[in-house]
Design a protein around this motif. Structure first.
Motif, PDB file in Angstrom:
ATOM      1  N   GLU A 329       0.531  -3.647  26.909  1.00  0.00           N
ATOM      2  CA  GLU A 329       1.939  -3.697  27.320  1.00  0.00           C
ATOM      3  C   GLU A 329       2.825  -4.177  26.174  1.00  0.00           C
ATOM      4  O   GLU A 329       3.940  -3.668  25.982  1.00  0.00           O
ATOM      5  N   ALA A 330       2.334  -5.139  25.404  1.00  0.00           N
ATOM      6  CA  ALA A 330       3.114  -5.631  24.263  1.00  0.00           C
ATOM      7  C   ALA A 330       3.323  -4.529  23.233  1.00  0.00           C
ATOM      8  O   ALA A 330       4.431  -4.364  22.690  1.00  0.00           O
ATOM      9  N   VAL A 331       2.279  -3.755  22.955  1.00  0.00           N
ATOM     10  CA  VAL A 331       2.398  -2.657  21.991  1.00  0.00           C
ATOM     11  C   VAL A 331       3.397  -1.623  22.495  1.00  0.00           C
ATOM     12  O   VAL A 331       4.213  -1.081  21.735  1.00  0.00           O
ATOM     13  N   ARG A 332       3.370  -1.337  23.787  1.00  0.00           N
ATOM     14  CA  ARG A 332       4.275  -0.349  24.377  1.00  0.00           C
ATOM     15  C   ARG A 332       5.733  -0.745  24.207  1.00  0.00           C
ATOM     16  O   ARG A 332       6.614   0.117  24.144  1.00  0.00           O
ATOM     17  N   ARG A 333       5.999  -2.040  24.114  1.00  0.00           N
ATOM     18  CA  ARG A 333       7.386  -2.519  24.058  1.00  0.00           C
ATOM     19  C   ARG A 333       7.799  -2.971  22.659  1.00  0.00           C
ATOM     20  O   ARG A 333       8.820  -3.634  22.498  1.00  0.00           O
ATOM     21  N   LEU A 334       6.999  -2.651  21.648  1.00  0.00           N
ATOM     22  CA  LEU A 334       7.355  -3.033  20.283  1.00  0.00           C
ATOM     23  C   LEU A 334       8.272  -1.993  19.640  1.00  0.00           C
ATOM     24  O   LEU A 334       8.019  -0.784  19.722  1.00  0.00           O
ATOM     25  N   ASN A 335       9.313  -2.466  18.975  1.00  0.00           N
ATOM     26  CA  ASN A 335      10.131  -1.599  18.142  1.00  0.00           C
ATOM     27  C   ASN A 335       9.363  -1.225  16.881  1.00  0.00           C
ATOM     28  O   ASN A 335       8.438  -1.935  16.481  1.00  0.00           O
ATOM     29  N   PRO A 336       9.716  -0.135  16.223  1.00  0.00           N
ATOM     30  CA  PRO A 336       9.102   0.175  14.931  1.00  0.00           C
ATOM     31  C   PRO A 336       9.299  -0.994  13.959  1.00  0.00           C
ATOM     32  O   PRO A 336      10.408  -1.492  13.785  1.00  0.00           O
ATOM     33  N   GLY A 337       8.205  -1.420  13.370  1.00  0.00           N
ATOM     34  CA  GLY A 337       8.266  -2.561  12.461  1.00  0.00           C
ATOM     35  C   GLY A 337       8.203  -3.900  13.152  1.00  0.00           C
ATOM     36  O   GLY A 337       8.255  -4.946  12.496  1.00  0.00           O
ATOM     37  N   GLY A 338       8.091  -3.903  14.492  1.00  0.00           N
ATOM     38  CA  GLY A 338       8.037  -5.163  15.226  1.00  0.00           C
ATOM     39  C   GLY A 338       6.647  -5.783  15.201  1.00  0.00           C
ATOM     40  O   GLY A 338       5.686  -5.210  14.687  1.00  0.00           O
ATOM     41  N   ARG A 339       6.549  -6.973  15.793  1.00  0.00           N
ATOM     42  CA  ARG A 339       5.283  -7.708  15.813  1.00  0.00           C
ATOM     43  C   ARG A 339       5.026  -8.243  17.212  1.00  0.00           C
ATOM     44  O   ARG A 339       5.919  -8.809  17.849  1.00  0.00           O
ATOM     45  N   GLY A 340       3.817  -8.053  17.694  1.00  0.00           N
ATOM     46  CA  GLY A 340       3.395  -8.603  18.979  1.00  0.00           C
ATOM     47  C   GLY A 340       2.412  -9.735  18.771  1.00  0.00           C
ATOM     48  O   GLY A 340       1.579  -9.696  17.856  1.00  0.00           O
ATOM     49  N   LEU A 341       2.489 -10.761  19.613  1.00  0.00           N
ATOM     50  CA  LEU A 341       1.609 -11.926  19.531  1.00  0.00           C
ATOM     51  C   LEU A 341       1.124 -12.229  20.944  1.00  0.00           C
ATOM     52  O   LEU A 341       1.883 -12.710  21.783  1.00  0.00           O
ATOM     53  N   ARG A 364     -10.077  -2.364  24.505  1.00  0.00           N
ATOM     54  CA  ARG A 364     -10.261  -2.880  23.142  1.00  0.00           C
ATOM     55  C   ARG A 364     -10.351  -1.728  22.142  1.00  0.00           C
ATOM     56  O   ARG A 364      -9.741  -1.771  21.065  1.00  0.00           O
ATOM     57  N   GLU A 365     -11.100  -0.699  22.485  1.00  0.00           N
ATOM     58  CA  GLU A 365     -11.228   0.443  21.582  1.00  0.00           C
ATOM     59  C   GLU A 365      -9.912   1.202  21.460  1.00  0.00           C
ATOM     60  O   GLU A 365      -9.593   1.742  20.395  1.00  0.00           O
ATOM     61  N   GLU A 366      -9.132   1.228  22.546  1.00  0.00           N
ATOM     62  CA  GLU A 366      -7.825   1.888  22.473  1.00  0.00           C
ATOM     63  C   GLU A 366      -6.906   1.161  21.500  1.00  0.00           C
ATOM     64  O   GLU A 366      -6.216   1.792  20.689  1.00  0.00           O
ATOM     65  N   LEU A 367      -6.894  -0.157  21.563  1.00  0.00           N
ATOM     66  CA  LEU A 367      -6.065  -0.932  20.640  1.00  0.00           C
ATOM     67  C   LEU A 367      -6.486  -0.698  19.196  1.00  0.00           C
ATOM     68  O   LEU A 367      -5.649  -0.530  18.298  1.00  0.00           O
ATOM     69  N   LEU A 368      -7.796  -0.679  18.946  1.00  0.00           N
ATOM     70  CA  LEU A 368      -8.287  -0.501  17.581  1.00  0.00           C
ATOM     71  C   LEU A 368      -8.057   0.921  17.087  1.00  0.00           C
ATOM     72  O   LEU A 368      -7.622   1.133  15.944  1.00  0.00           O
ATOM     73  N   VAL A 373      -3.624  -3.173  15.876  1.00  0.00           N
ATOM     74  CA  VAL A 373      -4.075  -4.557  15.712  1.00  0.00           C
ATOM     75  C   VAL A 373      -4.016  -4.905  14.232  1.00  0.00           C
ATOM     76  O   VAL A 373      -4.762  -4.352  13.420  1.00  0.00           O
ATOM     77  N   ALA A 374      -3.117  -5.811  13.876  1.00  0.00           N
ATOM     78  CA  ALA A 374      -3.005  -6.235  12.479  1.00  0.00           C
ATOM     79  C   ALA A 374      -4.001  -7.333  12.157  1.00  0.00           C
ATOM     80  O   ALA A 374      -4.554  -7.378  11.055  1.00  0.00           O
ATOM     81  N   ALA A 375      -4.229  -8.246  13.104  1.00  0.00           N
ATOM     82  CA  ALA A 375      -5.137  -9.374  12.851  1.00  0.00           C
ATOM     83  C   ALA A 375      -5.670  -9.900  14.169  1.00  0.00           C
ATOM     84  O   ALA A 375      -5.021  -9.785  15.219  1.00  0.00           O
ATOM     85  N   VAL A 376      -6.864 -10.471  14.106  1.00  0.00           N
ATOM     86  CA  VAL A 376      -7.467 -11.188  15.221  1.00  0.00           C
ATOM     87  C   VAL A 376      -7.713 -12.614  14.744  1.00  0.00           C
ATOM     88  O   VAL A 376      -8.469 -12.828  13.796  1.00  0.00           O
TER      89      VAL A 376
END
Length: 723
Positions: A329-341, A364-368, A373-376
């Motif tokens: 859901e966080a990824v779905r609502r990110l603007n281009p260049g935005g960051r989710g935490l 998990r595989e969908e996110l990857l 995913v920038a960092a874990v």
């Protein structure tokens, strides 16, 4: 009537030495020192002419009670060291702290009269919200809910909160202070609040709010699970920012964060009950000009999307709306260049894929695979002190990767970093993310999402992606060749009878270009090169001193000698799943590190959590069915390589740190090198057993001598030397 009851009946508040310590926020020795140093009978030294510490007005010699006003007046003369002066230039004193604590103690006491901590906190925050907005404003300016809560607020709570506002200088500070009392009030609100250190890390990674100009049509921050606002207020001063949206499904917490925002004059923050309501609050920027004309507005999105959900007890691995759905859901609502935490339970990252992927594994595989995913970041253990046994990780998400970072994810072990740098770990971790690396290799490293070669490591291989399971590296700053030569020299000096054998050990540096590759134990298990033996749960009443040897945690830790605990065959028959070990099997205990032991005889029963590994090829070798060069691994090298430092630090778990056997790795060595290592380790084990027997004999001699002398039966005399 007791002294305390009498004092309260007369309108006098009485406090003990322990309460003075708590209310003034000092240590117990400090209060005792004040009382002794400034008693009436003590001389005033150094020109210090402060009045003496107040005398007790009640209680007993062992637990004296003091008039709270007298104590506050005396503490007014003691400024708090290193404190920032107030707006009027005056320094805060211990008296200020004491009075505030006394007033808060009164609020805590009201909790039992009101019957509910939540009722008290709601009343207090409603009063704070109304005070911030101004009591003289028209009633239409306030919600019906706020007006009702203010009107029905307990008068004692309202009076105490207004005094707190006057003392602290703002309704917002008073609201924060009341929420800080949740633990003392025994409120469930504290169990789901974001820890301050985690809020600090997220605040640093989110960056300052004024980087992007907020506006009603351009939300800057979206908090998908706002709670009572720890993450939002951790971002800094959010007053005047209209580009903030918050979601809180729980009605009580939604009300409290709304009142807290009003108390801080944050009138531009919208709070809703469900993420889908975000799209109805305001139109968002249209990302795609070719959208369906009937749906002209896309999903509401932001520059920063946050979530620290209150995960329920129990794992929802098979739930389509499980923990990782917050990250999607966080990824779905990110603007281009935005960051989710987004904070997630560690098990969502460590559970293997299996032959039939669970919904958690698919998410998990969908996110990857989407490269979002920038960092874990594996968070320090027990960071949520009210979530016993739970371990968490922070996913740093992106809408799109920079060209140099495409297809790569940075894994950061903040638990290891926190053990090394202490309380400064949030800033250190933020620096690691900024640099893309850590000076200590086993603390952070980037990994490819997909394999780049036939044997390349990749995060989409179905195994755990938890940093502690992936970041096994060689010891840093250590020259193994020099260290081994030193160890050989020390062994030859300590054991002169073995000097010739030790000197014959051939040790050399590995030739450049012949680096050793490593493979996970899980790969060897899937290939049939190893077989995992599970430990069993056997009733204590079935374990005795006759039958097959039992090997459990106590034997592996050395608390019990091998062979002391046994199980009879007829008792073992009650456990049809139980199996016995064979010669050459390796026992493993992977709690708080890795301990290994080779079974030289076979016929043992393993007790959980002890596990075993069997080398099928070695069994055939013992039977003479295969040649030595066909044995890829042998028992003693396997045991020692599994217990090497590179595998010791792969543990995860909040209460008990366990290392996953499947995530350990082994070097790929030629059979002749494995055979040589086996011969050396077998001989060292034999020599170690001889030394142990010698030490045991010396210990027994000392014991018998001491016992005989102690009982008066032995007289010691030195034999005359022969000339």
């Amino acid at each position: 009537m007791s002294t305390r009851a009498l004092g309260e009946a007369e309108g006098v508040s009485l406090v003990s030495l322990g309460e003075i310590k708590e209310l003034a926020e000092v240590g117990r020795p400090t209060v005792s020192n004040w009382r002794r140093r400034f008693s009436k009978d003590s001389p005033q030294v150094g020109g210090d002419r402060r009045p003496p510490f107040p005398d007790p007005v009640g209680g007993s010699d062992s637990r004296p009670l003091f008039d709270a006003e007298d104590v506050a007046a005396w503490l007014d003369l003691r400024p708090v060291p290193d404190a920032e002066p107030g707006e009027d230039g005056s320094l805060p004193t211990y008296g200020d702290r004491f009075r505030r604590g006394l007033r808060l103690r009164g609020l805590v006491a009201l909790r039992h009269e009101l019957g509910s901590a939540e009722r008290l906190i709601t009343d207090a925050l409603a009063v704070c919200a109304m005070a911030a907005q101004g009591d003289d404003r028209h009633a239409e300016a306030f919600s019906d809910e706020l007006l009702t809560d203010v009107e029905t607020a307990d008068p004692r709570v309202a009076r105490a909160v207004r005094q707190l506002i006057q003392e602290l200088g703002s309704p917002g500070a008073a609201a924060d202070t009341v929420l800080g009392l949740a633990e003392r009030l025994e409120s469930d609100l504290i169990t789901d609040s974001t820890p301050p250190t985690l809020a600090e890390l997220i605040s640093i990674l989110a960056g300052p709010l004024d980087v992007v100009s907020p506006g009603p049509d351009h939300p800057t921050v979206i908090n998908l699970c706002a709670g009572t606002g720890e993450l939002l207020f951790g971002l800094g001063d959010i007053r005047g920012h209209e580009g903030i949206l918050a979601v809180e499904p729980d009605p009580l917490r939604r009300k409290l964060i709304s009142y807290r925002l009003l108390a801080h004059h944050c009138t531009g923050v919208n709070v809703c009950a469900d993420p889908e309501e975000l799209d109805t609050l305001r139109p968002s920027v249209r990302r795609d000009p070719d959208l369906d004309p009937e749906h002209p507005w896309d999903t509401t999105s932001g520059e920063v999307v946050l979530a620290d959900p209150p995960y329920a007890a129990g794992e929802r691995e098979f739930d389509d709306k499980g923990s990782l759905s917050w990250a999607l859901e966080a990824v779905r609502r990110l603007n281009p260049g935005g960051r989710g935490l987004v904070v997630v339970p560690s098990w969502t990252l460590s559970r293997p894929r299996g032959t039939t992927p669970t919904p958690n594994a698919r998410m998990r595989e969908e996110l990857l695979s989407q490269d979002v995913v920038a960092a874990v970041i594996q968070l320090p253990r027990r960071i949520h002190r009210f979530r016993t046994g739970a371990e968490h990780a922070l996913l740093v998400l992106r809408s799109q990767a920079a060209p140099k970072n495409q297809g790569r994810v940075l894994l950061v072990d903040a638990d290891r970093i926190a053990r090394r740098v202490g309380g400064a770990w949030p800033a250190y971790v933020a620096k690691v993310l900024e640099d893309g690396r850590s000076p200590v290799a086993e603390e952070a490293r980037d990994f490819p999402v997909s394999a780049t070669g036939p044997r390349g490591e990749a995060l989409l291989d179905g195994r755990s992606v938890l940093p502690a399971h992936r970041l096994g590296t060689k010891e840093q700053g250590l020259d193994h060749f020099s260290a081994t030569r030193d160890a050989r020299r020390e062994a030859a000096t300590a054991l002169p009878q073995l000097k010739e054998w030790i000197g014959d050990l051939g040790v050399a540096r590995r030739v450049p270009g012949t680096e050793v590759a490593h493979r996970r134990v899980g790969e060897h298990l899937r290939a049939g090169q190893l077989r995992l033996l599970a430990g069993h749960r056997i009733r204590e009443s079935d374990i005795g001193d006759a039958g097959l040897m039992v090997v459990g945690r106590e034997e592996m830790l050395g608390a019990l000698p091998l062979g002391q605990r046994r199980i009879a065959l007829e008792d073992l028959a009650e456990y049809p799943q139980a199996q016995t070990t064979e010669r050459g099997d390796v026992f493993l205990l992977t709690e708080h590190g890795v301990r290994t032991l080779v079974d030289d005889a076979g016929g043992c029963v393993l007790l959980a959590p002890v596990q075993g590994l069997r080398i099928p090829a070695y069994r055939k070798f013992l039977a003479g069915k295969v040649l030595p060069e066909e044995v890829w691994m042998r028992p003693h090298p396997l045991a020692q390589l599994l217990a090497a430092p590179r595998n010791q630090h792969r543990g995860s778990g909040s209460l008990v740190r366990r290392v996953s056997v499947r995530d350990m790795d082994l070097p790929e060595l030629p059979p002749e090198e494995v055979a040589e290592l086996e011969a050396i380790l077998t001989e060292t084990d034999r020599q170690r057993a001889d030394v142990r027997r010698q030490l045991a004999a010396l210990d027994n001699l000392a014991l018998r001598l001491a016992a005989g002398v102690a009982d008066g039966d032995l007289a010691l005399r030195r034999r005359p030397s022969s000339i």
